[in-house]
Design an enzyme around this catalytic site. Sequence first.
Site, PDB file in Angstrom:
ATOM      1  N   HIS A   1     -75.983  37.424  11.783  1.00  0.00           N
ATOM      2  CA  HIS A   1     -76.642  36.515  10.828  1.00  0.00           C
ATOM      3  C   HIS A   1     -76.949  35.174  11.485  1.00  0.00           C
ATOM      4  CE1 HIS A   1     -76.951  38.251   6.855  1.00  0.00           C
ATOM      5  NE2 HIS A   1     -75.703  38.673   6.848  1.00  0.00           N
TER       6      HIS A   1
ATOM      7  N   CYS B   1     -75.078  43.948   2.521  1.00  0.00           N
ATOM      8  CA  CYS B   1     -75.187  42.515   2.807  1.00  0.00           C
ATOM      9  C   CYS B   1     -75.443  41.788   1.492  1.00  0.00           C
ATOM     10  CB  CYS B   1     -76.351  42.287   3.773  1.00  0.00           C
ATOM     11  SG  CYS B   1     -76.570  40.567   4.225  1.00  0.00           S
ATOM     12  N   LEU B   2     -74.716  40.687   1.266  1.00  0.00           N
ATOM     13  CA  LEU B   2     -74.889  39.947   0.013  1.00  0.00           C
ATOM     14  C   LEU B   2     -76.318  39.399  -0.113  1.00  0.00           C
ATOM     15  CD1 LEU B   2     -71.499  38.011  -0.320  1.00  0.00           C
ATOM     16  CD2 LEU B   2     -72.210  40.132  -1.445  1.00  0.00           C
TER      17      LEU B   2
ATOM     18  N   GLY C   1     -67.744  39.102   3.849  1.00  0.00           N
ATOM     19  CA  GLY C   1     -68.163  38.098   4.820  1.00  0.00           C
ATOM     20  C   GLY C   1     -69.373  37.336   4.312  1.00  0.00           C
TER      21      GLY C   1
ATOM     22  N   HIS D   1     -71.437  41.742  12.265  1.00  0.00           N
ATOM     23  CA  HIS D   1     -72.470  41.589  11.228  1.00  0.00           C
ATOM     24  C   HIS D   1     -72.739  40.092  10.973  1.00  0.00           C
ATOM     25  CE1 HIS D   1     -74.234  42.840   7.134  1.00  0.00           C
ATOM     26  NE2 HIS D   1     -74.102  41.535   7.018  1.00  0.00           N
ATOM     27  N   GLU D   2     -71.655  39.309  10.854  1.00  0.00           N
ATOM     28  CA  GLU D   2     -71.818  37.883  10.521  1.00  0.00           C
ATOM     29  C   GLU D   2     -72.366  37.080  11.701  1.00  0.00           C
ATOM     30  OE1 GLU D   2     -71.729  37.157   7.470  1.00  0.00           O
ATOM     31  OE2 GLU D   2     -70.742  39.018   6.856  1.00  0.00           O
TER      32      GLU D   2
ATOM     33  N   GLN E   1     -76.704  32.242   5.065  1.00  0.00           N
ATOM     34  CA  GLN E   1     -76.875  32.978   3.802  1.00  0.00           C
ATOM     35  C   GLN E   1     -76.764  32.059   2.587  1.00  0.00           C
ATOM     36  OE1 GLN E   1     -73.918  36.263   4.945  1.00  0.00           O
ATOM     37  NE2 GLN E   1     -75.326  37.292   3.554  1.00  0.00           N
TER      38      GLN E   1
HETATM   39 ZN    ZN Z   1     -74.880  40.115   5.674  1.00  0.00          ZN
END
Ligand code: ZN
Length: 195
Positions: free
Chosen positions: A139, A93-94, A45, A135-136, A50
């Site tokens: 963000h 998380c990226l 995701g 999660h997204e 991000q």
């Molecule tokens: Zn993340």
Amino acid sequence: MSLEIIYYPHPTLRHPSRPIMRVDAQLRRWFSEMLELMYENKGVGLAANQVDLPYRFFVMNTEGDPDIKEAEHVFINPVLSGGKGTAEGEEGCLSIPDIYAPVIRNERIKVQAYNIRGEEICTEIDGLFARIVQHETDHLDGTLFIDRLSPTQMADIRPQLEELEDVFENQQKTGAIPSNDMIATQLAELESMRT
Ligand code: ZN
């Protein structure tokens, strides 16, 4: 401008995203660029903030596999409701590289959003799908998975977070990353472009 993933503690990760009013060619280019970045980095995701964009959408693929298109989704202006049950699962998380921890989420959740064609979606999801969507969506509200950890879990990852904070501070000192004021100005410009 080509999109790049930003890392903790970049302030855009704390910036609440602005809802999208229309799906146009620019937005579709961002969707495909973000999916590409997500696959390159072995993610499942990726939210717009991000990649330093202050807009309310994210891309995802529960399989993390570009060949499994039916697992690929774009969610625009997602709204979550009716969370049921709890489930614990490991998350990463990226934007917070190499840090993983178990996070408690709702097991099932309803999501109302718009898809890549601008059509309304309203669905109830569970399992990994529900975890990624939660999660997204976090963000987009400026919340990171580390905000949902217990004080003990936080203490465990504190040294790694401090390392990321040092790297970020140095990048700002050398000018590789703009100052916080400059970042805020850029976000305000991007927001005014799409209203
Ligand atoms: Zn993340």
